[in-house]
Design a protein around this motif. Structure first.
Motif, mmCIF file in Angstrom:
data_model
loop_
_atom_site.group_PDB
_atom_site.id
_atom_site.type_symbol
_atom_site.label_atom_id
_atom_site.label_comp_id
_atom_site.label_asym_id
_atom_site.label_seq_id
_atom_site.Cartn_x
_atom_site.Cartn_y
_atom_site.Cartn_z
ATOM 1 N N ALA A 170 17.945 -5.275 -9.637
ATOM 2 C CA ALA A 170 17.374 -6.316 -8.779
ATOM 3 C C ALA A 170 18.408 -7.383 -8.440
ATOM 4 O O ALA A 170 18.414 -7.920 -7.327
ATOM 5 C CB ALA A 170 16.170 -6.955 -9.460
ATOM 6 N N LEU A 171 19.288 -7.689 -9.381
ATOM 7 C CA LEU A 171 20.326 -8.679 -9.114
ATOM 8 C C LEU A 171 21.252 -8.207 -8.001
ATOM 9 O O LEU A 171 21.508 -8.930 -7.034
ATOM 10 C CB LEU A 171 21.128 -8.942 -10.389
ATOM 11 C CG LEU A 171 22.317 -9.895 -10.256
ATOM 12 C CD1 LEU A 171 21.868 -11.252 -9.732
ATOM 13 C CD2 LEU A 171 23.020 -10.068 -11.605
ATOM 14 N N LEU A 172 21.734 -6.971 -8.093
ATOM 15 C CA LEU A 172 22.619 -6.448 -7.045
ATOM 16 C C LEU A 172 21.862 -6.162 -5.760
ATOM 17 O O LEU A 172 22.463 -6.116 -4.690
ATOM 18 C CB LEU A 172 23.315 -5.174 -7.532
ATOM 19 C CG LEU A 172 24.262 -5.330 -8.721
ATOM 20 C CD1 LEU A 172 25.065 -4.055 -8.932
ATOM 21 C CD2 LEU A 172 25.202 -6.515 -8.546
ATOM 22 N N GLY A 173 20.549 -5.996 -5.864
ATOM 23 C CA GLY A 173 19.752 -5.702 -4.683
ATOM 24 C C GLY A 173 19.388 -6.911 -3.849
ATOM 25 O O GLY A 173 18.863 -6.760 -2.742
ATOM 26 N N ASN A 174 19.636 -8.115 -4.345
ATOM 27 C CA ASN A 174 19.327 -9.319 -3.564
ATOM 28 C C ASN A 174 20.474 -9.578 -2.592
ATOM 29 O O ASN A 174 21.461 -10.232 -2.925
ATOM 30 C CB ASN A 174 19.116 -10.528 -4.469
ATOM 31 C CG ASN A 174 18.554 -11.713 -3.706
ATOM 32 O OD1 ASN A 174 18.757 -11.849 -2.507
ATOM 33 N ND2 ASN A 174 17.845 -12.579 -4.409
ATOM 34 N N GLY A 192 15.406 -15.973 -7.775
ATOM 35 C CA GLY A 192 15.457 -15.157 -6.558
ATOM 36 C C GLY A 192 14.932 -13.784 -6.858
ATOM 37 O O GLY A 192 13.801 -13.615 -7.308
ATOM 38 N N ALA A 193 15.791 -12.784 -6.633
ATOM 39 C CA ALA A 193 15.348 -11.397 -6.763
ATOM 40 C C ALA A 193 14.863 -11.065 -8.168
ATOM 41 O O ALA A 193 13.965 -10.262 -8.350
ATOM 42 C CB ALA A 193 16.475 -10.455 -6.370
ATOM 43 N N CYS A 194 15.492 -11.692 -9.185
ATOM 44 C CA CYS A 194 15.138 -11.342 -10.552
ATOM 45 C C CYS A 194 14.019 -12.199 -11.113
ATOM 46 O O CYS A 194 13.655 -12.067 -12.271
ATOM 47 C CB CYS A 194 16.362 -11.476 -11.453
ATOM 48 S SG CYS A 194 17.696 -10.378 -10.978
ATOM 49 N N GLU A 195 13.467 -13.097 -10.322
ATOM 50 C CA GLU A 195 12.490 -14.052 -10.832
ATOM 51 C C GLU A 195 11.305 -13.355 -11.477
ATOM 52 O O GLU A 195 10.783 -13.798 -12.496
ATOM 53 C CB GLU A 195 12.024 -14.959 -9.698
ATOM 54 C CG GLU A 195 11.155 -16.100 -10.180
ATOM 55 C CD GLU A 195 10.850 -17.068 -9.054
ATOM 56 O OE1 GLU A 195 9.925 -17.868 -9.212
ATOM 57 O OE2 GLU A 195 11.541 -16.985 -8.016
ATOM 58 N N SER A 196 10.902 -12.245 -10.901
ATOM 59 C CA SER A 196 9.731 -11.558 -11.446
ATOM 60 C C SER A 196 10.025 -10.867 -12.764
ATOM 61 O O SER A 196 9.112 -10.512 -13.494
ATOM 62 C CB SER A 196 9.225 -10.526 -10.434
ATOM 63 O OG SER A 196 10.209 -9.554 -10.190
ATOM 64 N N TYR A 197 11.285 -10.677 -13.091
ATOM 65 C CA TYR A 197 11.647 -9.982 -14.315
ATOM 66 C C TYR A 197 11.856 -10.920 -15.499
ATOM 67 O O TYR A 197 11.704 -10.522 -16.642
ATOM 68 C CB TYR A 197 12.943 -9.182 -14.109
ATOM 69 C CG TYR A 197 12.765 -7.973 -13.239
ATOM 70 C CD1 TYR A 197 12.038 -6.874 -13.683
ATOM 71 C CD2 TYR A 197 13.335 -7.929 -11.964
ATOM 72 C CE1 TYR A 197 11.884 -5.756 -12.890
ATOM 73 C CE2 TYR A 197 13.181 -6.818 -11.172
ATOM 74 C CZ TYR A 197 12.452 -5.724 -11.637
ATOM 75 O OH TYR A 197 12.313 -4.631 -10.838
#
Length: 496
Positions: A41-45, A15-20
């Motif tokens: 990014a994890l908390l931002g999803n 999800g949000a962290c996939e790009s990292y």
């Protein structure tokens, strides 16, 4: 619980962290977490965090209509699903096994994500200020989820119940950490510990010119603190934090100028039927998450997409003057859910599934008014209440409410809470009303409906009376049996 954590570890960062991340975290690999941006990014999803799937808040109070008349009038699953009747009549025998209770699991998912951030925070790059903000935000998530879990699956907290079962307190990402339930006293102590850390948030609700209530912020922490302390009948602290939140941010949505109708039609028995939704029905994710009253964007979610308002609830509104009734109670909505049935309204806020449940400016005014009234200054409390009502009542028909004493003032304020956010506040309010210092707001619930067994409503038999009284152990709703079993017996089911 252990099986649940293993599943989470396998997919937590998709999800949000996939790009990292170049690989998915697992039990046997080192997690490639190296920067503060990955944790942010994890908390931002927000898709991980923004829904509150409490069936109890939606179904377990007299906001929701269960009746012989409606059962006989409809055929679709939006109303005639067994689990709806079981939950709405406070069943504890079959409900743990219905396979439809997701609330326990989804809230522990949020807690797990927060613990991931806390676990890796010291080892990633980033400034101390950035780390302090993420630590505080993770603790806000934990405090909020623990409070929701305790308020659904545990008895109301007081001196008589403090040694009863609380929730499982997960403080790490270890597979070996016990899932055993704490005591209720330990649960509430942990909520306050997490809340104390959350109140260290310094981020504003507006960051770099963007209104961001979907992220932890200082106003959100204060607003949740006000809600929490009201829930345990600590009116002094509830008032303190409601005032603090309002001092930060106090925008209100005005039904007189900011609400309109979205008109549409549906076909019923080859006839066109008009349905008038509130304009907020069409709001997209961005508009919902940016709702200007939010301190913290959270939504109550009902999977059957029909909040069926009771006759009792609808009877509380001034149907001519109260714009919340005019716009939020959608006539003929039943035809959207069951095109061959009878006409019945639906309660609509934002889309068919969502009602704002996170702390808002309107809630802070209601908390402020109630805290002032319950501590004696009821005349000032009524003035605070009118600050909200003027935004909700038709300007051409607006009149102030009148109370002649403290009890009348409190009753008017708690009625206003129910009018403001049915299917959200009511379950939690009833729990605290039955455990406070007065008896005039006590609640005993009952319904008349058909008997049923584990799979069928016995509609050919006489109606029976279902009850949920003050002091009943059924105020603690059953934990899903799948969670009990997957914990290998560590999680104990409630006793009734």
């Amino acid at each position: 619980m252990k099986k649940y954590i293993l599943i989470l570890i396998m997919g937590v960062f998709l999800g949000a962290c996939e790009s990292y991340l170049d690989e998915v975290p697992s039990k046997s690999t080192n997690l490639p977490l190296e920067t503060i941006e990955q944790l942010d990014a994890l908390l931002g999803n927000y898709y991980y965090f923004f829904t509150d799937k409490s069936r109890n808040a939606a179904l377990c109070t007299d906001d929701y209509e269960i009746s012989e008349y409606l059962y006989n009038g409809f055929s679709g699953n939006s109303y005639r699903s067994m689990e709806i009747f079981q939950v709405a009549t406070w069943d504890v025998k079959d409900t743990p096994f219905d396979g439809k209770e997701t609330f326990w699991g989804t809230e522990y998912t949020k807690i797990f994500y927060a613990n991931m951030v806390l676990y890796y925070l010291d080892g990633v790059s980033g400034t101390e200020e950035q780390k302090a903000e993420l630590k505080a935000e993770a603790n806000l998530i934990k405090a909020y989820s623990y409070w929701l879990l305790a308020s659904n699956f545990c008895l109301p907290y007081n001196d008589a119940t403090k040694n009863e079962l609380g929730v499982s307190l997960k403080k790490s990402v270890s597979f070996d950490e016990s899932a055993a339930r704490s005591t209720l006293e330990e649960t509430y102590a942990e909520i306050e510990n997490c809340l104390e850390e959350a109140l260290k948030l310094e981020n504003s609700i507006v960051k770099d010119g963007t209104f961001r209530p979907w992220r932890g912020n200082t106003s959100a922490a204060k607003a949740f603190a006000a809600r929490y302390y009201l829930s345990v009948n600590n009116y002094t602290k509830a008032l303190q934090y409601a005032n603090a939140a309002l001092a930060d941010y106090s925008e209100l949505f005005d039904y007189n100028s900011e609400m309109s109708f979205y008109k549409t039609t549906t076909t019923v028995n080859n006839q066109q039927v008009e349905i008038n939704y509130p304009s907020t029905y069409l709001s997209d994710d961005n508009e919902q998450l940016s709702y200007k009253e939010f301190y913290y964007a959270r939504f109550s979610y009902h999977p059957y997409a029909w909040y069926v308002p009771s006759q009792t609830l609808m009877g509380l509104y001034d149907k001519d003057a109260d714009l919340r009734y005019r716009y939020n109670f959608v006539e003929n909505y039943s035809y959207v859910r069951d095109r061959t049935g009878i006409s019945y309204p639906g309660y609509i806020a934002m889309g068919s599934y969502n009602i704002p449940s996170g702390p808002t400016t309107s809630e802070m005014l209601l908390i402020k008014a109630e805290a002032i009234a319950r501590t004696g200054n009821w005349q000032d409390a009524m003035n605070v209440l009118e600050q909200l009502r003027v935004k909700r009542i038709d300007a051409g028909m607006y009149t102030e409410l009148v109370a002649n004493n403290q009890e009348e003032a409190v009753k008017l304020i708690i009625r206003e809470r129910r009018l403001e956010r049915p299917f959200v506040f009511t379950w939690y309010d009833y729990r605290r009303y039955n455990n406070n210092e007065v008896s005039y707001d006590d609640v005993n619930l009952s319904r008349e409906f058909y008997p049923y067994n584990g799979s069928t409503v016995l509609s050919g038999e006489p109606l029976v009376t279902y009850e949920l009284k003050k002091g009943d152990r059924k105020w603690a709703r059953p934990i899903p049996n799948t969670e009990v079993e997957s914990s290998l017996g560590e999680i104990k089911q409630n006793t009734y």
